[in-house]
Design an enzyme around this catalytic site. Structure first.
Site, PDB file in Angstrom:
ATOM      1  N   HIS A   1     -38.684  79.790  26.451  1.00  0.00           N
ATOM      2  CA  HIS A   1     -39.145  78.393  26.408  1.00  0.00           C
ATOM      3  C   HIS A   1     -39.699  78.111  25.023  1.00  0.00           C
ATOM      4  O   HIS A   1     -40.088  79.031  24.294  1.00  0.00           O
ATOM      5  CB  HIS A   1     -40.200  78.100  27.480  1.00  0.00           C
ATOM      6  CG  HIS A   1     -41.463  78.903  27.315  1.00  0.00           C
ATOM      7  ND1 HIS A   1     -42.433  78.607  26.377  1.00  0.00           N
ATOM      8  CD2 HIS A   1     -41.913  80.001  27.978  1.00  0.00           C
ATOM      9  CE1 HIS A   1     -43.423  79.469  26.465  1.00  0.00           C
ATOM     10  NE2 HIS A   1     -43.137  80.334  27.420  1.00  0.00           N
TER      11      HIS A   1
ATOM     12  N   ASP B   1     -43.110  94.289  42.938  1.00  0.00           N
ATOM     13  CA  ASP B   1     -43.556  95.609  42.492  1.00  0.00           C
ATOM     14  C   ASP B   1     -45.062  95.731  42.669  1.00  0.00           C
ATOM     15  O   ASP B   1     -45.837  94.993  42.047  1.00  0.00           O
ATOM     16  CB  ASP B   1     -43.174  95.803  41.024  1.00  0.00           C
ATOM     17  CG  ASP B   1     -43.265  97.246  40.587  1.00  0.00           C
ATOM     18  OD1 ASP B   1     -44.400  97.749  40.485  1.00  0.00           O
ATOM     19  OD2 ASP B   1     -42.215  97.858  40.353  1.00  0.00           O
TER      20      ASP B   1
ATOM     21  N   SER C   1     -43.769  85.799  29.045  1.00  0.00           N
ATOM     22  CA  SER C   1     -42.617  84.914  28.829  1.00  0.00           C
ATOM     23  C   SER C   1     -41.617  85.576  27.887  1.00  0.00           C
ATOM     24  O   SER C   1     -41.984  86.031  26.806  1.00  0.00           O
ATOM     25  CB  SER C   1     -43.075  83.585  28.226  1.00  0.00           C
ATOM     26  OG  SER C   1     -43.869  82.877  29.129  1.00  0.00           O
TER      27      SER C   1
END
Length: 419
Positions: free
Chosen positions: A241, A368, A383
């Site tokens: 992004h 997880d 990110s």
């Protein structure tokens, strides 16, 4: 008796309309699941458009764009159509049950790229193209009054690039140019929404005798993120992004930037309503410089690394998966939140082929237990973490659900490679 017949007819009419509406909505929902455009590998077969029994109900009419000759695969799945050598594009007319038109899909035949998967933290330093205007403010003048010289002249999101023809790249340079105006009008050369404009304003003298314009500004930005991939030519993609200004919300218009080595020191665990984040140190010195940033856009940051052999020595190379090949179900992400780059289990819950926000093509859930105990799920700084499924890179982590840190969004890797 006539009243009963009329009532039955009215009920039957309503039922008929309901069936029509349900059918229309069903067809619209199916149409929305079909991508507008897809890519396939040069010698591969056209993959299924759906990962369920619905694919067998979709037939396609194939129009080869180069030759202009059409052929139809009626009553069969689109997955039976193969790409041929020398053909670079197709157009598929998708039909439901061989009769109901659904959508025309553009198909591009391209070699399947291979990428080195990242997953390691990076320090990001962005240089804006000029000085970013955040807001305007009121100045207490030398005579005790107040005014805002820049109000209704400059706007939040403007980039000031010069003052009276003198280039400015930092807020310090801007303050110096305004200060030496001695109260005379100044001309600001500004980039606004991609257009170059000139603005005139008159600075005022404040309580300390300094001439000011009443503009809140910001220039450079820095932070920690995750590198997604590197190519053999040395180019890279990260974050998944764009980097936006915290005040304006706009993607920063940059003239360049630098990647530095970074270390994660601690993790602030995410909670419901409060996103977590990685806390670390960025090594701002020439010896720790690992690359240059050339582009900051909606799909991430992109540029070139300086020492590819050193950065990929412990990295594995993967083929990419095109978006229609991504399946709901088990996957892994690569992340270094625990101090070393390793795989963590996630589940792809939803796939959005035609979403308006390319950063939210997938919805993920962290499964997880080790990662959940460490971070609570997805945190800021993760990110760009690569998403792997069936031995291929399918995308990158982009955002976290604020109200559920175990869930987040991902971008398709092919969307990152378009930039």
């Amino acid at each position: 008796m006539n009243a009963r017949k009329k009532y039955r007819r009215f009920v039957c009419f309503l039922l008929f309309l309901s069936i029509l509406a349900l059918g229309y909505c069903s067809v619209a929902a199916i149409r929305n699941e079909i991508p507008d455009a897809i890519r396939i590998s040069e010698y591969g077969e056209l993959p299924e458009l759906f990962h369920n029994g619905l694919d067998s109900a979709i037939s396609v009419r194939i129009q080869e764009e180069k030759a202009g000759a059409g052929s139809e695969n009626s009553g069969g799945s689109a997955s039976t159509v193969s790409a041929s050598e020398g053909k670079d594009s197709y157009t598929l007319s998708c039909l439901l049950f061989g009769a109901i038109p659904l959508k025309t899909v553009s198909v591009s035949v391209t070699p399947r790229p291979r990428l080195y998967a990242g997953g390691t933290p990076i320090g990001i330093y962005l240089e804006t193209d000029g000085v970013l205007v955040v807001d305007t403010g009121t100045i207490t003048t030398a005579d005790g009054g107040s005014c805002c010289p820049a109000e209704n002249i400059v706007r939040s999101g403007d980039y000031i690039q010069s003052v009276n023809g003198e280039a400015v790249a930092t807020k310090e340079e801007l303050v110096a140019c305004i200060g030496k105006s001695n109260g005379a009008d100044v001309i600001l050369d500004v980039e606004r929404a991609g257009e170059q404009i000139s603005l005139r304003l008159q600075p005022v003298q404040d309580e300390q005798g300094q001439y000011r314009a009443g503009i809140w500004v910001r220039n450079d930005t820095q932070g920690i993120g995750t590198i997604t991939y590197m190519k053999e030519d040395g180019t890279f993609g990260a974050l998944g992004h764009g980097i936006s200004d915290i005040d304006t919300g706009e993607i920063l218009d940059v003239c360049g930037g630098t990647l530095y080595d970074a270390d994660v020191l601690s993790v602030i665990k995410g909670q419901q309503g409060i996103p977590g984040e990685l806390s670390g140190v960025i090594h701002y010195s020439e010896g720790y410089k690992i690359g240059t940033i050339e582009e900051n856009c909606s799909a991430g940051i992109f540029g070139r690394v300086a020492n590819l052999p050193g950065l990929i020595q412990d990295k594995q190379q993967y083929e990419i998966a095109y978006k229609q090949e991504v399946e709901p179900g088990e996957a892994v992400i690569l992340s270094s939140v625990g101090g070393e780059c390793r795989e963590y289990q996630v589940e792809i819950k939803e796939i959005r082929m035609n979403g308006t926000d390319e950063n939210k093509g997938m919805i993920l859930q962290v499964t997880d237990e080790e990662l959940l105990n460490l971070t609570g799920g997805i945190v800021q700084g993760m990110s760009g973490s690569p998403i792997l499924q069936n031995g291929k890179i399918v995308g990158a982590v982009t955002h976290v659900f604020v109200n559920d840190p175990a869930k987040g969004y991902g971008i398709f890797i092919e969307n990152m490679l378009e930039h």
